[in-house]
Motif scaffolding. Sequence first.
Motif, mmCIF file in Angstrom:
data_model
loop_
_atom_site.group_PDB
_atom_site.id
_atom_site.type_symbol
_atom_site.label_atom_id
_atom_site.label_comp_id
_atom_site.label_asym_id
_atom_site.label_seq_id
_atom_site.Cartn_x
_atom_site.Cartn_y
_atom_site.Cartn_z
ATOM 1 N N PHE A 113 8.646 -8.402 -1.604
ATOM 2 C CA PHE A 113 7.496 -8.938 -2.347
ATOM 3 C C PHE A 113 6.304 -8.012 -2.183
ATOM 4 O O PHE A 113 5.365 -8.086 -2.949
ATOM 5 C CB PHE A 113 7.167 -10.333 -1.805
ATOM 6 N N SER A 114 6.372 -7.175 -1.130
ATOM 7 C CA SER A 114 5.296 -6.229 -0.806
ATOM 8 C C SER A 114 3.941 -6.892 -0.979
ATOM 9 O O SER A 114 3.114 -6.465 -1.785
ATOM 10 C CB SER A 114 5.409 -4.975 -1.680
ATOM 11 N N CYS A 115 3.739 -7.909 -0.199
ATOM 12 C CA CYS A 115 2.567 -8.771 -0.384
ATOM 13 C C CYS A 115 1.410 -8.326 0.506
ATOM 14 O O CYS A 115 1.493 -8.394 1.730
ATOM 15 C CB CYS A 115 2.958 -10.213 -0.056
ATOM 16 N N VAL A 144 -1.775 -1.213 8.717
ATOM 17 C CA VAL A 144 -2.344 -1.894 7.552
ATOM 18 C C VAL A 144 -3.406 -1.021 6.897
ATOM 19 O O VAL A 144 -4.190 -0.359 7.569
ATOM 20 C CB VAL A 144 -2.882 -3.298 7.961
ATOM 21 N N GLY A 145 -3.416 -1.038 5.569
ATOM 22 C CA GLY A 145 -4.437 -0.318 4.813
ATOM 23 C C GLY A 145 -5.719 -1.137 4.752
ATOM 24 O O GLY A 145 -5.714 -2.349 4.998
ATOM 25 N N ASP A 146 -6.825 -0.465 4.414
ATOM 26 C CA ASP A 146 -8.102 -1.173 4.343
ATOM 27 C C ASP A 146 -8.088 -2.257 3.257
ATOM 28 O O ASP A 146 -8.699 -3.313 3.417
ATOM 29 C CB ASP A 146 -9.254 -0.184 4.104
ATOM 30 N N GLY A 147 -7.356 -2.009 2.174
ATOM 31 C CA GLY A 147 -7.294 -2.995 1.096
ATOM 32 C C GLY A 147 -6.609 -4.271 1.541
ATOM 33 O O GLY A 147 -7.117 -5.386 1.364
ATOM 34 N N SER A 148 -5.447 -4.113 2.157
ATOM 35 C CA SER A 148 -4.704 -5.279 2.662
ATOM 36 C C SER A 148 -5.515 -5.992 3.738
ATOM 37 O O SER A 148 -5.547 -7.220 3.807
ATOM 38 C CB SER A 148 -3.377 -4.836 3.267
ATOM 39 N N GLY A 199 0.830 -1.203 0.000
ATOM 40 C CA GLY A 199 0.000 0.000 0.000
ATOM 41 C C GLY A 199 0.864 1.251 0.000
ATOM 42 O O GLY A 199 2.062 1.198 -0.309
ATOM 43 N N GLY A 200 0.261 2.355 0.371
ATOM 44 C CA GLY A 200 0.997 3.613 0.390
ATOM 45 C C GLY A 200 1.892 3.736 1.602
ATOM 46 O O GLY A 200 2.879 4.470 1.585
ATOM 47 N N MET A 201 1.554 3.020 2.664
ATOM 48 C CA MET A 201 2.303 3.228 3.909
ATOM 49 C C MET A 201 3.784 2.844 3.864
ATOM 50 O O MET A 201 4.587 3.543 4.495
ATOM 51 C CB MET A 201 1.576 2.596 5.079
ATOM 52 N N PRO A 202 4.181 1.791 3.149
ATOM 53 C CA PRO A 202 5.625 1.518 3.124
ATOM 54 C C PRO A 202 6.450 2.726 2.674
ATOM 55 O O PRO A 202 7.467 3.057 3.293
ATOM 56 C CB PRO A 202 5.746 0.357 2.126
#
Length: 628
Positions: free
Chosen positions: A447-449, A473-477, A423-426
């Motif tokens: 892998f940014s999984c 954690v983002g809502d998508g993840s 997501g954007g947070m990394p």
Amino acid sequence: MKNKSCRLTTGQALVRYLGRQYVERDGKRNRFIEGIWGIFGHGNVAGLGQGIVELSRAEGLRFYKPQHEQAMVHTAAAFAKHRNRLATFACTTSIGPGAANMVTGAAGATVNRIPVLLLPSDYFANRVPDPVLQQLEHTIERDVSVNDAFRPVSKFFDRISRPEQLLASLQEAFRVLTDPADTGAVTICLPEDVQAEAWDWPEEFFEQRIWHVRRPVPEPELVSKVVTLLKEAKRPLIISGGGTIYSEASSELGRFIEAFGIPIVETQAGKGVLPWNHRFNAGPVGSNGATSANSLARKADLIIAVGTRLSDFTTASKSAFQNPSVRFVGVNVAPMDASKLAGLPVVADAKRALPVLSAALTDAGYKGSEAAYREEVSSLKADWDAKVTELRTPAEGPLSELAVIGIVNEAVGGNATVVCAAGGMPGELVRLWRPEDPKAYHMEYGFSCMGYEIAGGLGVRLAEPEREVVVMVGDGSYLMMNSEIVTAVGEGLQLTIVLVDNHGYQCILGLQRAVGVSDFGNELRYRDQKSDQLTGAYIPVDLVKHAESMGAHAVFAQTAKEVAGAVKKARQTGGVTVVVVPVDPEKRMPGMGTWWDVPVAEVSAEEETRKTRERYEEATSSQRPVFV
Ligand SMILES: Cc1ncc(C[n+]2csc(CCOP(=O)(O)OP(=O)(O)O)c2C)c(N)n1
Ligand SMILES: [Mg+2]
């Protein structure tokens, strides 16, 4: 004389063997396989599963049950990463879908060079009941199963069709797992009939085995060459990656840069090797980098890459280094990484190599970098630190994700471990989080999984129960993989999860705009009846209720005070706390002149896309695909 033997099934023998493997590094010794994670099905319940029931407790191996096979591999990998690759878990699945679910986790571990032992079940070796439930019947290659999908994502792969094959296979499997250069996912496929089959195992097979984790020393000839290069360099720079942390070389790195006034810049895996406020730590480099680090990288004439795989985010897709005469030195246990960017390959362990280099430089009369360069580093760093403080400070109105990062960091301090992956947070955390300890920043960005975050947090919590762990954690993840909350609740573990809700995949939407495409298919929206597109209103998901339903404490927090309060309270409350924070998706990280190569459509009916393509072509001209 015939040696003593004992009659055990393959599954039983495997459990006994796993319990008796130890690693040793720097005179410290510990069990290598901490426990076994598994989801049972017909493929493993009677074979390895029976062995686990009968022997795991006697062998000191705790069994854990996750909710998803992919997640348990992430948990194992996060555990191993936090323990600097000196311990991991074994993961067992049934055949077919259970096994296939582990493939993504395997790839993540291998990409990040993290040891995990995967034991997927396989269809019958005797093939009598073929096709067994869940068997792939390949029409041409009869020996192929779903498990062959592990081959490209494993550092060692085997299929055991007779019990005694384990003797040689496990030997090599553990060599690979415990080797700092070769490690990654190790996959041993276990046909379901073979798991239950008995054999007379030599007693020696089960003797305690101590695997030495090597620390290769640098070749003296190469050390001399590095000395020559450094003596000639005016603008030397170190890029420090995850390998420096796994090698536990923070003090050696600190001493080296203090002695010679050489700044370091960090990668995602390497962030935290030195505290954020160390005077020679110029921050993250590359596409998500700091202005300070990127300015130094742009002009550097000698780059020593220590323990990094030099991914595109680190090199800004090979645009980060613009000095025409820049040269690279790679200090790495893995020859492939040591040689990247045509580097002088010093194949060695960071903790060993840095003091050797230091001594050679001192012997050669090297005094270190010039005062003007050191001053430039401090001034760039001061500017960057001020910028970070500004970006982290909450402004008027709804919170930004950037402010949430600052608030959470302030609340947990610089020693708690923050866990994130996609997501954007990394990209925001690497710039804004301020770690004060090498184990305070846990980012899976090889892998940014999506889905790694919560499962990974669980792994970190198990790896170091005393330390505070906060998952961002983002809502998508979260919507993709959240059910390990149930596992954490069941295990009675404390875990703080900050769930940032911006209605979908906002980092990809931002990327979409950056590549000249209009908003499409990235937000969590209803299908609009008129346009037949996903452009309707946001789909309201009650994330608080969702988290509560799994046994977590859930808090809705929309102001700085509420977020800080909820995060602080989580630790005292115990158990799993999910802090749901709505943020304004349009309060994004400002551009900082960095670049990442994502190709733009070469032809398009859209004016905006055509213009973006022009800018893209201009940007690619700064790439340097070849170094000498
Ligand atoms: C398993 C997986 N699928 C797809 C992607 C591509 N991807 C990267 S980030 C992202 C969106 C993540 O959404 P969210 O967690 O809400 O974070 P946000 O983008 O909103 O910051 C996607 C789809 C990925 N990294 N991993
Ligand atoms: Mg989101």
